[in-house]
Scaffold this motif. Structure first.
Motif, PDB file in Angstrom:
ATOM      1  N   ALA A 212      -2.766  57.220   6.173  1.00 48.72           N
ATOM      2  CA  ALA A 212      -2.520  58.293   5.208  1.00 48.72           C
ATOM      3  C   ALA A 212      -2.735  57.822   3.780  1.00 48.72           C
ATOM      4  CB  ALA A 212      -1.097  58.814   5.364  1.00 48.72           C
ATOM      5  N   ALA A 213      -2.987  56.525   3.599  1.00 48.89           N
ATOM      6  CA  ALA A 213      -3.065  55.953   2.258  1.00 48.89           C
ATOM      7  C   ALA A 213      -4.077  56.624   1.331  1.00 48.89           C
ATOM      8  CB  ALA A 213      -3.350  54.448   2.341  1.00 48.89           C
ATOM      9  N   PRO A 214      -5.256  57.067   1.815  1.00 48.42           N
ATOM     10  CA  PRO A 214      -6.214  57.695   0.895  1.00 48.42           C
ATOM     11  C   PRO A 214      -5.683  58.936   0.188  1.00 48.42           C
ATOM     12  CG  PRO A 214      -7.346  57.023   2.884  1.00 48.42           C
ATOM     13  CD  PRO A 214      -5.877  56.852   3.141  1.00 48.42           C
ATOM     14  N   THR A 258       6.813  59.995   1.598  1.00 48.21           N
ATOM     15  CA  THR A 258       6.173  59.171   0.573  1.00 48.21           C
ATOM     16  C   THR A 258       4.863  59.789   0.099  1.00 48.21           C
ATOM     17  OG1 THR A 258       5.177  57.845   2.349  1.00 48.21           O
ATOM     18  CG2 THR A 258       7.198  57.005   1.332  1.00 48.21           C
ATOM     19  N   ILE A 259       4.088  60.324   1.024  1.00 48.48           N
ATOM     20  CA  ILE A 259       2.787  60.883   0.661  1.00 48.48           C
ATOM     21  C   ILE A 259       2.961  62.121  -0.213  1.00 48.48           C
ATOM     22  CG2 ILE A 259       0.600  61.807   1.501  1.00 48.48           C
ATOM     23  CD1 ILE A 259       1.028  58.838   2.074  1.00 48.48           C
ATOM     24  N   ALA A 261       5.518  62.848  -2.112  1.00 47.12           N
ATOM     25  CA  ALA A 261       6.034  62.432  -3.423  1.00 47.12           C
ATOM     26  C   ALA A 261       4.927  61.842  -4.279  1.00 47.12           C
ATOM     27  CB  ALA A 261       7.157  61.418  -3.239  1.00 47.12           C
ATOM     28  N   GLY A 262       4.060  61.044  -3.658  1.00 46.15           N
ATOM     29  CA  GLY A 262       2.959  60.451  -4.402  1.00 46.15           C
ATOM     30  C   GLY A 262       1.956  61.471  -4.880  1.00 46.15           C
ATOM     31  N   LEU A 263       1.665  62.455  -4.059  1.00 48.59           N
ATOM     32  CA  LEU A 263       0.744  63.513  -4.460  1.00 48.59           C
ATOM     33  C   LEU A 263       1.316  64.304  -5.637  1.00 48.59           C
ATOM     34  CD1 LEU A 263      -0.486  64.799  -0.980  1.00 48.59           C
ATOM     35  CD2 LEU A 263      -1.899  63.731  -2.744  1.00 48.59           C
ATOM     36  N   LYS A 264       2.620  64.566  -5.586  1.00 48.45           N
ATOM     37  CA  LYS A 264       3.256  65.280  -6.698  1.00 48.45           C
ATOM     38  C   LYS A 264       3.156  64.445  -7.968  1.00 48.45           C
ATOM     39  CE  LYS A 264       7.498  67.732  -7.960  1.00 48.45           C
ATOM     40  NZ  LYS A 264       8.856  68.139  -7.508  1.00 48.45           N
ATOM     41  N   ASN A 265       3.357  63.147  -7.853  1.00 48.32           N
ATOM     42  CA  ASN A 265       3.221  62.261  -9.008  1.00 48.32           C
ATOM     43  C   ASN A 265       1.807  62.297  -9.574  1.00 48.32           C
ATOM     44  OD1 ASN A 265       3.991  59.699 -10.656  1.00 48.32           O
ATOM     45  ND2 ASN A 265       2.166  59.068  -9.530  1.00 48.32           N
ATOM     46  N   ASN A 266       0.832  62.483  -8.693  1.00 47.32           N
ATOM     47  CA  ASN A 266      -0.573  62.538  -9.114  1.00 47.32           C
ATOM     48  C   ASN A 266      -0.990  63.929  -9.597  1.00 47.32           C
ATOM     49  OD1 ASN A 266      -0.797  59.851  -8.444  1.00 47.32           O
ATOM     50  ND2 ASN A 266      -1.788  60.214  -6.474  1.00 47.32           N
ATOM     51  N   LEU A 280      11.578  62.261  -0.794  1.00 45.34           N
ATOM     52  CA  LEU A 280      11.852  60.907  -1.253  1.00 45.34           C
ATOM     53  C   LEU A 280      12.939  60.932  -2.330  1.00 45.34           C
ATOM     54  CD1 LEU A 280      10.382  58.341  -0.268  1.00 45.34           C
ATOM     55  CD2 LEU A 280       9.074  58.384  -2.390  1.00 45.34           C
ATOM     56  N   SER A 281      13.846  59.983  -2.284  1.00 42.03           N
ATOM     57  CA  SER A 281      14.915  59.913  -3.289  1.00 42.03           C
ATOM     58  C   SER A 281      14.330  59.548  -4.651  1.00 42.03           C
ATOM     59  CB  SER A 281      15.957  58.874  -2.890  1.00 42.03           C
ATOM     60  OG  SER A 281      15.406  57.574  -2.965  1.00 42.03           O
ATOM     61  N   LEU A 282      15.069  59.870  -5.709  1.00 47.96           N
ATOM     62  CA  LEU A 282      14.583  59.604  -7.068  1.00 47.96           C
ATOM     63  C   LEU A 282      14.285  58.118  -7.301  1.00 47.96           C
ATOM     64  CD1 LEU A 282      13.819  60.671  -9.820  1.00 47.96           C
ATOM     65  CD2 LEU A 282      16.244  60.544 -10.487  1.00 47.96           C
ATOM     66  N   PRO A 283      15.175  57.191  -6.899  1.00 46.76           N
ATOM     67  CA  PRO A 283      14.828  55.771  -7.077  1.00 46.76           C
ATOM     68  C   PRO A 283      13.538  55.383  -6.351  1.00 46.76           C
ATOM     69  CG  PRO A 283      17.160  56.009  -6.616  1.00 46.76           C
ATOM     70  CD  PRO A 283      16.551  57.352  -6.383  1.00 46.76           C
TER      71      PRO A 283
END
Length: 300
Positions: A212-214, A258-259, A261-266, A280-283
């Protein structure tokens, strides 16, 4: 169907299943994500695994995701649809749907409530394989399925079931891959399903890496694959160790939390995972953001 009818190589990417504000599947965002994954080097797409929250979708939703992915991809890369059901009956039903919508293969993960014997697992695959005319990827992931298939059983199914053509090994034990290669006389293509083993798996002769990393780190996994194809081990090591902190975080943090949360960050909000899975938790979000920034800075 012969064992060589269809061949899959390289980076096989799991897309998440995006949800909108009402909890329904967000088809436009799924299509957008698929396009992004193809453009950044995914050699195949594998919807409806654990990353895609297959276990939490009803039949209509599951079919919608499968058909949306197949239609959007439009034969540009192969599509391997995940099948993971407690009963053989339901697995066959979904395998037939995958075939009807135009999938190129199915990835079958047997799920266990009762502990299954090798004979029961074998017959599960026989029944699914007979029901469709698609290549079948055996998927061994004891952490999520409750079933740990030995290399001996896997190779036996490969030798006995005509359209079982490949195996994804996700136990996290590199020795399993070596054993599969030896027992099958290097005839059974095996694929790494454990992110932190990517370097070792390619060195062991893995045909591809299912990951799922990509979704989060774009073309980095494909760069690693290309380095191995070019037999540049020094570059492969360098690329792998740059990615490794995120690969480990994804494994430990859980999918799809995790995926997503990372997409939202991107800048690509695809909603939260479905309950009972927590976001995913805030920390953890903050830690992931730091790791993504570190990798981005390495690229620049």
């Amino acid at each position: 169907m012969t064992k060589t009818a269809i061949e899959f190589k390289g980076i096989i990417t799991y897309p998440i299943t995006p949800f909108n504000n009402t909890g329904d599947i967000d088809v436009p965002k799924l299509e957008q994500l698929i396009e992004q994954l193809i453009c950044t080097g995914s050699n195949a797409i594998a919807p409806l695994g654990s990353t895609g929250e297959s276990a939490y979708l009803n039949d209509d939703e599951w079919t919608l995701v499968a058909s949306t992915c197949v239609n959007k991809i439009d034969k540009r890369v192969p599509v391997i649809v995940g099948i993971s059901e407690l009963t053989t009956q339901n697995a066959i039903k979904r395998a037939k749907i995958a075939e009807e919508v135009g999938a190129d293969a199915i990835m079958v993960l047997p799920a266990s409530y009762w502990k299954l014997s090798d004979d029961e697992i074998f017959q599960h695959y026989v029944s699914i394989a007979k029901a469709v005319n698609l290549p079948v990827m055996i998927y061994n992931n004891p952490a999520t399925s409750g079933i740990d298939m030995s290399p001996e059983l896997i190779v036996s199914m490969f030798k006995s079931i005509s359209n079982v053509t490949m195996v994804k090994e996700s136990s996290g034990d590199i020795q399993r891959m070596h054993k599969i290669r030896l027992l099958s006389n290097n005839e059974l293509p095996f694929y790494n399903g454990c992110n932190p083993l990517a370097l070792e798996a390619f060195a062991a002769g893995a045909t591809g890496w299912c990951t799922a990393a990509p979704n989060l780190i774009s073309s980095w996994p494909h760069k690693l694959y290309e380095a191995f194809q070019a037999e540049d081990i020094t570059l492969a090591r360098e690329l792998f160790y740059l990615q490794l902190p995120i690969l480990e975080f994804i494994l430990k943090g859980g999918l799809p939390s995790t995926i997503k949360a990372g997409l939202k960050n991107n800048g690509f909000d695809v909603g939260d995972p479905r309950k009972p899975v927590f976001p995913l938790s805030l920390p953890q979000v903050n830690k992931l953001n730091i790791l993504l920034k570190e990798l981005a800075s390495a690229e620049s």
